[in-house]
Design an enzyme around this catalytic site. Sequence first.
Site, mmCIF file in Angstrom:
data_model
loop_
_atom_site.group_PDB
_atom_site.id
_atom_site.type_symbol
_atom_site.label_atom_id
_atom_site.label_comp_id
_atom_site.label_asym_id
_atom_site.label_seq_id
_atom_site.Cartn_x
_atom_site.Cartn_y
_atom_site.Cartn_z
ATOM 1 N N ASP A 171 33.521 22.226 -18.673
ATOM 2 C CA ASP A 171 34.131 21.077 -19.088
ATOM 3 C C ASP A 171 34.076 21.330 -20.709
ATOM 4 O OD1 ASP A 171 33.927 19.970 -16.510
ATOM 5 O OD2 ASP A 171 31.851 20.334 -16.645
ATOM 6 N N HIS A 199 28.693 16.899 -14.016
ATOM 7 C CA HIS A 199 29.948 17.628 -13.703
ATOM 8 C C HIS A 199 31.033 16.998 -12.970
ATOM 9 C CE1 HIS A 199 33.044 20.738 -13.273
ATOM 10 N NE2 HIS A 199 32.931 20.608 -12.039
HETATM 11 P P1 NAX Z 1 35.268 29.445 -2.178
HETATM 12 O O1 NAX Z 1 35.280 28.375 -0.977
HETATM 13 O O2 NAX Z 1 36.511 30.060 -2.542
HETATM 14 O O3 NAX Z 1 34.174 30.366 -2.253
HETATM 15 C C1 NAX Z 1 32.641 29.847 -1.632
HETATM 16 C C2 NAX Z 1 32.080 30.751 -0.800
HETATM 17 O O4 NAX Z 1 30.815 30.499 -0.885
HETATM 18 C C3 NAX Z 1 32.509 31.096 0.465
HETATM 19 O O5 NAX Z 1 33.117 32.538 0.643
HETATM 20 C C4 NAX Z 1 31.680 30.680 1.397
HETATM 21 O O6 NAX Z 1 31.679 31.583 2.632
HETATM 22 C C5 NAX Z 1 30.569 31.059 0.449
HETATM 23 N N1 NAX Z 1 29.317 30.105 1.002
HETATM 24 C C6 NAX Z 1 29.276 28.952 1.640
HETATM 25 N N2 NAX Z 1 27.961 28.681 1.891
HETATM 26 C C7 NAX Z 1 27.436 29.619 1.504
HETATM 27 C C8 NAX Z 1 25.875 29.888 1.551
HETATM 28 N N3 NAX Z 1 25.212 28.823 2.103
HETATM 29 N N4 NAX Z 1 25.167 31.096 1.254
HETATM 30 C C9 NAX Z 1 25.801 31.895 0.573
HETATM 31 N N5 NAX Z 1 27.759 31.663 0.659
HETATM 32 C C10 NAX Z 1 27.931 30.594 1.005
HETATM 33 O O7 NAX Z 1 35.072 28.507 -3.422
HETATM 34 P P2 NAX Z 1 34.948 28.654 -5.085
HETATM 35 O O8 NAX Z 1 36.478 28.213 -5.569
HETATM 36 O O9 NAX Z 1 34.582 30.146 -5.266
HETATM 37 O O10 NAX Z 1 34.070 27.589 -5.471
HETATM 38 C C11 NAX Z 1 32.699 27.830 -5.286
HETATM 39 C C12 NAX Z 1 32.061 26.399 -5.893
HETATM 40 O O11 NAX Z 1 32.128 26.179 -7.225
HETATM 41 C C13 NAX Z 1 32.621 25.135 -5.348
HETATM 42 O O12 NAX Z 1 31.562 24.362 -4.863
HETATM 43 C C14 NAX Z 1 33.252 24.345 -6.234
HETATM 44 O O13 NAX Z 1 33.318 23.127 -6.193
HETATM 45 C C15 NAX Z 1 32.374 24.722 -7.393
HETATM 46 N N6 NAX Z 1 32.972 24.631 -8.864
HETATM 47 C C16 NAX Z 1 32.302 24.284 -9.889
HETATM 48 C C17 NAX Z 1 32.635 24.268 -10.914
HETATM 49 C C18 NAX Z 1 31.605 23.765 -12.240
HETATM 50 O O14 NAX Z 1 32.130 23.625 -13.314
HETATM 51 N N7 NAX Z 1 30.585 23.444 -12.102
HETATM 52 C C19 NAX Z 1 33.961 24.376 -11.301
HETATM 53 C C20 NAX Z 1 34.752 25.310 -10.410
HETATM 54 C C21 NAX Z 1 34.470 25.092 -8.902
HETATM 55 O O15 NAX Z 1 35.240 23.898 -8.690
#
Ligand code: NAX
Length: 337
Positions: A171, A199
């Site tokens: 952000d 966020h």
């Molecule tokens: P993806 O869905 O591509 O990847 C997430 C991965 O986490 C998957 O491979 C899944 O198998 C794995 N996972 C789920 N539960 C798990 C657990 N208990 N232990 C280990 N691995 C686990 O998502 P991606 O685009 O990489 O985003 C990841 C996270 O970042 C999401 O929650 C998203 O909302 C968040 N974000 C946060 C941002 C921020 O500024 N704070 C911005 C970007 C993003 O939106």
Amino acid sequence: MSTCCSSTCSSKAPLRVAVTGAAGQICYSLLFRIANGDMFGKDQPVILQLLERNDEKALAALKGVAMELDDCAFPLLHGIVQTADAETAFKDANVCCLVGSKPRGPGMERADLLKDNGNIFIGQGKVIDAVAADNCLVAVVGNPCNTNCMIGAAQGKRIKADRWTAMVRLDQNRAASQLAQKAGVKVKDVSDIFIYGNHSPTMFPGFHNAKIKGQKATEVITDRAWLETTFCETVGKRGAAIIAARGLSSAASAANACVDHVRSLWTPGAIHSLAVKSNGLYGFHPDVWAGMPVKTTAPGQYEVIKDHPMDEFAKSMIAKTNAELVGELDTVKDMLK
Ligand code: NAX
């Protein structure tokens, strides 16, 4: 696995960096940046300890990512651990980047999302507290990141709450870029722009303290209505705009922000936005994790900057984002014991 070259050889002990969600889209960029030395510097070796869900597809994808990391022959990458076991992933970790979380499914209520992810962060918080290195630093990226961070920190007895940080750096970077474009300057000319609160679209990008080429941003961009409405809304809703354009959520820019978040925490003197336990600063509820400005005092150590002035508009924006954080706290209060 790695070849040696004089510019990157180091006698430093490797840092153990645990990363969750390692087969996901953010990590497909993040892991390569860490292994390349972008997070801790070009003389700091790392061991990546990668956690994924215990799911055949996810673990196969993780294996592919690890193969690609091998194929980069990064001199600073001294080892890769691939696992679905949290104790193995967090063992002796110096830094934990918690990226993995459950996405919001169709028709899913926000309260259910908070609780499902809360359960992940209860489990990981307990394990980090039990097996990570003393003074381990945690950076939570997985959403809802402020509240996930609060839940993870609440599980700790050994690792203190101030070691748990959540990411609002994307952000901050978005805000700096928008101000630069409006003022017609380079992004490096924008400084002192910090994110307050959640966020989420309620966050407040504090333009009132920002500077452009050292001058108050409000004197350079005199269109106050643009700052209060278009600017705040563009930054707040940028994630949704990326999804609308790309069909996928922000990934490379989120990975870049995670690198910036930790690198700034490793750079003494850096002043940057972190979501940390508010302890009542800037009018936030004392128990919520809220974005605010911090100064890095030593590698991995920071103090919150407490005296940034707030005008009436800033106070009203902070009240709104605080109300949302308090609502989230209320939803998950049973998870904080
Ligand atoms: P993806 O869905 O591509 O990847 C997430 C991965 O986490 C998957 O491979 C899944 O198998 C794995 N996972 C789920 N539960 C798990 C657990 N208990 N232990 C280990 N691995 C686990 O998502 P991606 O685009 O990489 O985003 C990841 C996270 O970042 C999401 O929650 C998203 O909302 C968040 N974000 C946060 C941002 C921020 O500024 N704070 C911005 C970007 C993003 O939106």
